[in-house]
Design a protein around this motif. Structure first.
Motif, mmCIF file in Angstrom:
data_model
loop_
_atom_site.group_PDB
_atom_site.id
_atom_site.type_symbol
_atom_site.label_atom_id
_atom_site.label_comp_id
_atom_site.label_asym_id
_atom_site.label_seq_id
_atom_site.Cartn_x
_atom_site.Cartn_y
_atom_site.Cartn_z
ATOM 1 N N ASN A 176 1.186 -0.469 -3.855
ATOM 2 C CA ASN A 176 1.340 0.076 -5.200
ATOM 3 C C ASN A 176 1.328 1.596 -5.077
ATOM 4 O OD1 ASN A 176 1.252 0.896 -7.841
ATOM 5 N ND2 ASN A 176 -0.688 -0.086 -8.322
ATOM 6 N N LEU A 177 2.503 2.203 -5.222
ATOM 7 C CA LEU A 177 2.647 3.661 -5.141
ATOM 8 C C LEU A 177 3.169 4.229 -6.456
ATOM 9 C CD1 LEU A 177 4.181 3.594 -1.580
ATOM 10 C CD2 LEU A 177 2.073 4.797 -2.171
ATOM 11 N N ARG A 178 2.863 3.526 -7.562
ATOM 12 C CA ARG A 178 3.309 3.987 -8.880
ATOM 13 C C ARG A 178 2.787 5.405 -9.135
ATOM 14 N NH1 ARG A 178 5.161 0.011 -12.452
ATOM 15 N NH2 ARG A 178 4.658 1.369 -14.198
ATOM 16 N N ASP A 179 3.693 6.256 -9.616
ATOM 17 C CA ASP A 179 3.344 7.633 -9.985
ATOM 18 C C ASP A 179 2.802 8.466 -8.820
ATOM 19 O OD1 ASP A 179 4.067 7.181 -12.709
ATOM 20 O OD2 ASP A 179 2.156 6.153 -12.996
ATOM 21 N N ALA A 180 3.058 8.047 -7.580
ATOM 22 C CA ALA A 180 2.620 8.827 -6.421
ATOM 23 C C ALA A 180 3.468 10.091 -6.295
ATOM 24 C CB ALA A 180 2.731 7.994 -5.147
ATOM 25 N N ASN A 181 2.896 11.126 -5.711
ATOM 26 C CA ASN A 181 3.584 12.399 -5.522
ATOM 27 C C ASN A 181 3.968 12.550 -4.045
ATOM 28 O OD1 ASN A 181 4.490 15.020 -5.447
ATOM 29 N ND2 ASN A 181 2.551 15.949 -5.997
ATOM 30 N N GLY A 227 9.226 -4.168 -0.755
ATOM 31 C CA GLY A 227 8.411 -4.775 -1.802
ATOM 32 C C GLY A 227 7.427 -3.833 -2.468
ATOM 33 N N ALA A 228 7.432 -2.565 -2.095
ATOM 34 C CA ALA A 228 6.490 -1.599 -2.685
ATOM 35 C C ALA A 228 6.946 -1.202 -4.092
ATOM 36 C CB ALA A 228 6.393 -0.357 -1.810
ATOM 37 N N ASP A 229 6.002 -0.746 -4.890
ATOM 38 C CA ASP A 229 6.293 -0.279 -6.245
ATOM 39 C C ASP A 229 6.159 1.244 -6.270
ATOM 40 O OD1 ASP A 229 6.607 0.211 -8.928
ATOM 41 O OD2 ASP A 229 4.993 -1.126 -9.583
ATOM 42 N N LEU A 230 7.312 1.928 -6.324
ATOM 43 C CA LEU A 230 7.332 3.386 -6.402
ATOM 44 C C LEU A 230 7.723 3.850 -7.801
ATOM 45 C CD1 LEU A 230 7.732 2.862 -3.206
ATOM 46 C CD2 LEU A 230 8.538 5.189 -3.206
ATOM 47 N N SER A 231 7.582 2.992 -8.794
ATOM 48 C CA SER A 231 7.956 3.331 -10.171
ATOM 49 C C SER A 231 7.265 4.613 -10.611
ATOM 50 C CB SER A 231 7.561 2.201 -11.126
ATOM 51 O OG SER A 231 8.201 0.999 -10.771
ATOM 52 N N ARG A 256 10.667 -1.259 -5.853
ATOM 53 C CA ARG A 256 10.861 -0.898 -7.261
ATOM 54 C C ARG A 256 10.882 0.629 -7.379
ATOM 55 N NH1 ARG A 256 8.005 -5.133 -6.607
ATOM 56 N NH2 ARG A 256 5.913 -4.291 -6.731
ATOM 57 N N LEU A 257 11.987 1.130 -7.975
ATOM 58 C CA LEU A 257 12.201 2.574 -8.080
ATOM 59 C C LEU A 257 12.439 3.025 -9.512
ATOM 60 C CD1 LEU A 257 14.587 2.864 -4.997
ATOM 61 C CD2 LEU A 257 12.214 3.645 -5.106
ATOM 62 N N ALA A 258 12.045 2.242 -10.495
ATOM 63 C CA ALA A 258 12.276 2.583 -11.905
ATOM 64 C C ALA A 258 11.573 3.887 -12.261
ATOM 65 C CB ALA A 258 11.784 1.465 -12.811
ATOM 66 N N GLY A 259 12.311 4.794 -12.872
ATOM 67 C CA GLY A 259 11.721 6.028 -13.380
ATOM 68 C C GLY A 259 11.323 7.052 -12.344
ATOM 69 N N VAL A 260 11.791 6.897 -11.076
ATOM 70 C CA VAL A 260 11.432 7.900 -10.083
ATOM 71 C C VAL A 260 12.099 9.233 -10.405
ATOM 72 C CG1 VAL A 260 11.100 6.234 -8.216
ATOM 73 C CG2 VAL A 260 13.301 7.347 -8.485
ATOM 74 N N GLN A 261 11.483 10.298 -9.986
ATOM 75 C CA GLN A 261 12.038 11.637 -10.135
ATOM 76 C C GLN A 261 12.529 12.053 -8.755
ATOM 77 O OE1 GLN A 261 9.467 14.382 -12.325
ATOM 78 N NE2 GLN A 261 8.175 12.618 -12.747
ATOM 79 N N ALA A 262 13.861 12.127 -8.630
ATOM 80 C CA ALA A 262 14.441 12.437 -7.329
ATOM 81 C C ALA A 262 15.562 13.453 -7.474
ATOM 82 C CB ALA A 262 14.964 11.163 -6.683
ATOM 83 N N GLN A 263 15.841 14.144 -6.397
ATOM 84 C CA GLN A 263 16.929 15.107 -6.352
ATOM 85 C C GLN A 263 17.894 14.634 -5.284
ATOM 86 O OE1 GLN A 263 15.639 19.049 -5.492
ATOM 87 N NE2 GLN A 263 17.673 19.899 -5.448
#
Length: 82
Positions: free
Chosen positions: A32-37, A50-54, A72-79
């Motif tokens: 679970n890496l949700r909201d990780a920086n 299978g990780a959650d990077l949402s 899972r990559l929903a809502g990630v902030q990426a460039q």
């Protein structure tokens, strides 16, 4: 540096600050890496299957040759660089 000897498989790392980390070969399978920086991190050959990077912050980072099956990559902030 978090190297191949480190496994974070299944860990709850929601909101973790991994900015500037060097993550060579680490295993974050089903973590679970949700909201990780991950700002200015380098991930090479890392397993995120299978990780959650949402909602994670991935901008200004490098993710080369990473495994991301069912990640899972929903809502990630990426460039995106061209």
């Amino acid at each position: 540096m978090i190297g191949p000897e480190r496994s974070w498989a299944g860990a709850d790392l929601a909101g973790a600050d991994l900015s500037g980390a060097i993550l060579e070969g680490a295993d974050f399978t089903n973590a679970n890496l949700r909201d990780a920086n991950f700002r200015e991190s380098v991930a090479a050959g890392v397993r995120f299957d299978g990780a959650d990077l949402s909602g994670a912050f991935l901008a200004h980072s490098s993710f080369a040759e990473c495994h991301m099956t069912r990640t899972r990559l929903a809502g990630v902030q990426a460039q995106v660089w061209s």
